[in-house]
Design a protein around this motif. Structure first.
Motif, mmCIF file in Angstrom:
data_model
loop_
_atom_site.group_PDB
_atom_site.id
_atom_site.type_symbol
_atom_site.label_atom_id
_atom_site.label_comp_id
_atom_site.label_asym_id
_atom_site.label_seq_id
_atom_site.Cartn_x
_atom_site.Cartn_y
_atom_site.Cartn_z
ATOM 1 N N ILE A 98 5.840 1.025 44.061
ATOM 2 C CA ILE A 98 6.383 -0.315 44.259
ATOM 3 C C ILE A 98 6.899 -0.803 42.914
ATOM 4 N N ASP A 99 8.125 -1.235 42.865
ATOM 5 C CA ASP A 99 8.785 -1.652 41.617
ATOM 6 C C ASP A 99 8.434 -3.120 41.280
ATOM 7 N N ASN A 100 9.116 -3.673 40.301
ATOM 8 C CA ASN A 100 8.875 -5.047 39.841
ATOM 9 C C ASN A 100 9.351 -6.086 40.862
ATOM 10 N N GLN A 101 8.664 -7.256 40.853
ATOM 11 C CA GLN A 101 9.116 -8.434 41.607
ATOM 12 C C GLN A 101 9.328 -8.150 43.087
ATOM 13 N N VAL A 102 8.490 -7.287 43.635
ATOM 14 C CA VAL A 102 8.492 -7.055 45.077
ATOM 15 C C VAL A 102 7.502 -8.034 45.702
ATOM 16 N N GLN A 103 7.817 -8.504 46.899
ATOM 17 C CA GLN A 103 6.917 -9.422 47.611
ATOM 18 C C GLN A 103 6.462 -8.768 48.909
ATOM 19 N N LEU A 104 5.168 -8.562 49.036
ATOM 20 C CA LEU A 104 4.593 -8.018 50.266
ATOM 21 C C LEU A 104 3.677 -9.079 50.868
ATOM 22 N N ALA A 105 4.036 -9.539 52.049
ATOM 23 C CA ALA A 105 3.298 -10.637 52.676
ATOM 24 C C ALA A 105 2.021 -10.126 53.357
ATOM 25 N N HIS A 106 1.266 -11.047 53.915
ATOM 26 C CA HIS A 106 -0.012 -10.659 54.508
ATOM 27 C C HIS A 106 0.180 -9.701 55.685
ATOM 28 N N ASN A 107 -0.738 -8.731 55.761
ATOM 29 C CA ASN A 107 -0.809 -7.767 56.866
ATOM 30 C C ASN A 107 0.297 -6.710 56.822
ATOM 31 N N VAL A 108 1.117 -6.718 55.799
ATOM 32 C CA VAL A 108 2.104 -5.646 55.664
ATOM 33 C C VAL A 108 1.364 -4.317 55.514
ATOM 34 N N VAL A 109 1.886 -3.289 56.180
ATOM 35 C CA VAL A 109 1.335 -1.943 56.021
ATOM 36 C C VAL A 109 2.449 -1.019 55.548
ATOM 37 N N ILE A 110 2.270 -0.475 54.356
ATOM 38 C CA ILE A 110 3.229 0.477 53.774
ATOM 39 C C ILE A 110 2.609 1.864 53.912
#
Lengths: 342, 342, 342
Positions: free
Chosen positions: B242-254
């Protein structure tokens, strides 16, 4: 459900007690069912309570093994036979209240860490919490029940109201904050805005003399940046919720109860009315006005004034229906060209 | 090449030693050439080794003064006559291994700074490094070989595995972290997500009860934000970068081995499969699924489910070829209109 | 005007003194008018001075109650009868100079906080300011007149020139900084870039060996991230101004006097010439060049080289006039289809 490393749990509660809390009608149970936790529809078991709110999860509702489900009257027909139901008008806020029964908010015991750095001229109410390594500068005032997280830096003269929660690693300066404001980690509020007189030989910095005024009940997300006004103030209206990594430039005025989703950027001196919703990654140009209740789809780019009470999408922003028609027209055009050349 | 202020250099090494390290075939040299540094093609001199991987730099290859070049068999014909060649299947990872020979990773001597604040209940393995001003809260566990940078704040109960590198000024809470995870400065992980029941009189906060689970070998960029789950967890699969300034919200699954470039925003409860690549500034709406191996061009906006194994572009996301056709069709349409009116 | 919690004010000054400072011609007054503050057109009273620069605010000019207004000759006809005028070529920078008369920049008394952590090997000029909780690592050098904010972390070997202002909660490593550089809170500069050799079984980290070089008179916004070079350096040219939440990847080269507005992302090894302007949320792909004086409208997506001296918009970037024609053509097409089907 919630990891005991991070939460203290209350309960169990019987269904009658829960129903009373949210003024729900009980179906399929006499109210004596013991519930010991909340859980999502697809993970809940017979002693747990879940909720249904988003039509995308209708299958999960039908198949849930939850002992009880909070739902609206219109959803009752999709519930599984065995489950007790708590029928309410608005399932989501009712669930919120129930979740708080099982996981009540526990504040750390108030107190000022011996490793915090508090200037003697700062005025702190008696039950304020200041974390390890936090820096509270000269002239700061903090109201009763508010907390400041570890390694946060509060600049000179900043005022913070009552029952605010300022998280760790935050920076505040030139800012006045109301009551019950939540600021998540890494937010930067009150630094100089991007004000330059651009010239052929270089760019001259314009002094920034304004403040940031944050009214009651505002939430500010992690790593969000809000610049101080250049002369007028930057203002966030009461009840507005700002997500992570949002950028608000100098002199922006956000009305009351707006919802600004993550990675939105709003340029200098733009004014939003009340109850404006801006989806993720929206961009709004400077010196324009957006009317009350306008809804901007994710990634909308707004170059000029928009009347309120409507939905918009696309860059540049158009009424949602027009944007959809244009996308459809282009798709058809391209398909025709493909057929001809194919 | 690398600034001695920031690096200790090893070497020189002869070409034979280097070739052995990366299983390369040597051409134009007997392996005795002494190499004392790595350098880019356009800056390298006769005692330095470079690499060729990106066709954009073919001219730089042809003109390089490097003593040796690491390259694929297909690139040999473009190399200058004088240079020794190390021929390998994959030039880029081979270069990485060679660069590490000259600039081996040197950890600071492990140890807990006397100016760190470590709660007595935290469990730290023997050879952990904790920087100046870092705050390690109650119940935290940190595995062998891991380091925490200065002024970083680790909240109660957070678990960190072995050989992790948490940089300076990071905030972690409600998070479980595997082994060999790298977190760059300013990342915010585990704060409450943007969960509100929106209402006509204001917006009610929904309690956030989940965690962030970060599996082994994940990298998280500077100032990236990852919210804790609302009830389920937010999960980053093993090997994902995951690079800089990424936004992952709640419950995201990568999923596993995904690559998420800077300034991407992923909304709540979205699920990405394995080996998904999201280019810079991509936006992904909530409650949707993206299949294994999907590739999203920079700035793609994804409003709904996408099958895996394909390339997508545009907003709303379309298969790459369709998006290109549509762009071309619009360009032709506009040109025709110009001619007519011109 | 400015909140006395945050500012010490100078003045009053008579109009003659102010006019002399900015080489203005006085009209409608003999120069004896006493001015005690600056204020925006719509808030200023008879003892305050304002300025007019943006045609959007022509009505505010006509209706202002300001005692005096700074403006260009072309704007004189719109000024209200009663107001004294200071006529100058460039109103905005003249206003800046006047604002500085009333609100002169006051530095904190220089000095090293007893709660700062300064490595004995660091070389600090005599009048340097180091804030509470700041960490200055081994081998750091900081020039005369520079300041480092509270809880900021400066990594080993970093060099900072003279009269720089590094705010609170910043992280710097592997970085060389010139004179008069301003870095706002939460900026992350010098961490490893996003360099991986992607593979079918996972992604291998490429060692990052370069630096960040920031030339004189650069401004860097809050929570902006700038990665160190991978081998070459990442370079920000003299006089360039970078706003909040900008992402500059490894090896990016920004020319002199560029203006990069908030939330712009620039991918690895991209090169910008001098005086390039990138509007908010612009995205620029890697390994490309943008010529001197190019102007990119907000949200432009740049996939390939762009010649300088022109305006661009859209994704993918097109010359501004072409983009506008295409938008118009699509709107007309969609309208026609609506009529037919309506």
């Amino acid at each position: 459900m919630a990891d005991p490393r991070f939460f203290k749990k209350a309960g169990p509660f019987d269904l009658k007690t829960i129903a009373a809390k949210i003024s729900a009608e009980i179906r399929n149970d006499d109210g004596s069912l013991k519930i010991d936790d909340v859980a999502p529809l697809d993970a809940a078991g017979p002693s747990q309570i879940s909720f249904f709110d988003n039509p995308k999860y209708k299958d999960a509702l039908t198949q849930t093994k939850a002992g009880a489900v909070i739902l609206a009257p219109s959803a009752v027909e999709f519930a599984p036979e065995g489950a007790a139901l708590l029928v309410v008008d608005m399932a989501y806020p009712s669930y919120a209240a129930v979740a708080l029964m099982f996981y009540p908010h526990v504040s750390a015991a108030p107190g000022i860490s011996p490793a915090a750095h508090v200037d003697p001229s700062a005025k702190l109410a008696d039950d304020v919490t200041i974390g390890t390594g936090a820096v509270i500068s000269a002239g700061v005032e903090i109201g009763a029940g508010s907390s400041v997280g570890p390694n946060t830096v509060i600049g000179e003269g900043v005022m913070i109201g009552r029952n605010c929660a300022i998280a760790a690693n935050v920076t505040l300066s030139h800012t006045l904050i109301g009551d019950r404001v939540i600021i998540h980690p890494g937010a930067r509020i009150g630094q100089d805005g991007f004000g330059f007189a651009m010239g052929a030989h270089g760019h001259q910095k314009i002094p920034q003399l304004g403040r940031v005024v944050i009214q009651d009940d505002v939430d500010i997300g992690a790593n969000t940046t809000i610049d101080r006004g250049s002369g007028p103030d930057t203002v966030i209206g009461a009840g507005s919720k700002i997500d992570n990594q949002v950028q608000l430039a100098h002199n922006v005025v956000i009305g009351r109860n707006c919802v600004i989703v993550s990675q939105v950027g709003i340029s200098g001196s733009a004014k939003l009315g009340d109850f404006v919703v801006a989806g993720g990654q929206v961009g709004i140009a400077g010196h324009l006005e957006i009317g009350d209740g306008a809804m901007l789809a994710a990634r909308t780019g707004v170059p000029s004034d928009l009347p309120g009470g409507q939905q918009y999408g696309g860059t540049p922003a158009r009424p949602m229906s027009q944007w959809r028609r244009e996308l459809a027209a282009v798709a058809i055009l391209a398909k025709r060209r493909k057929k001809k050349s194919g």
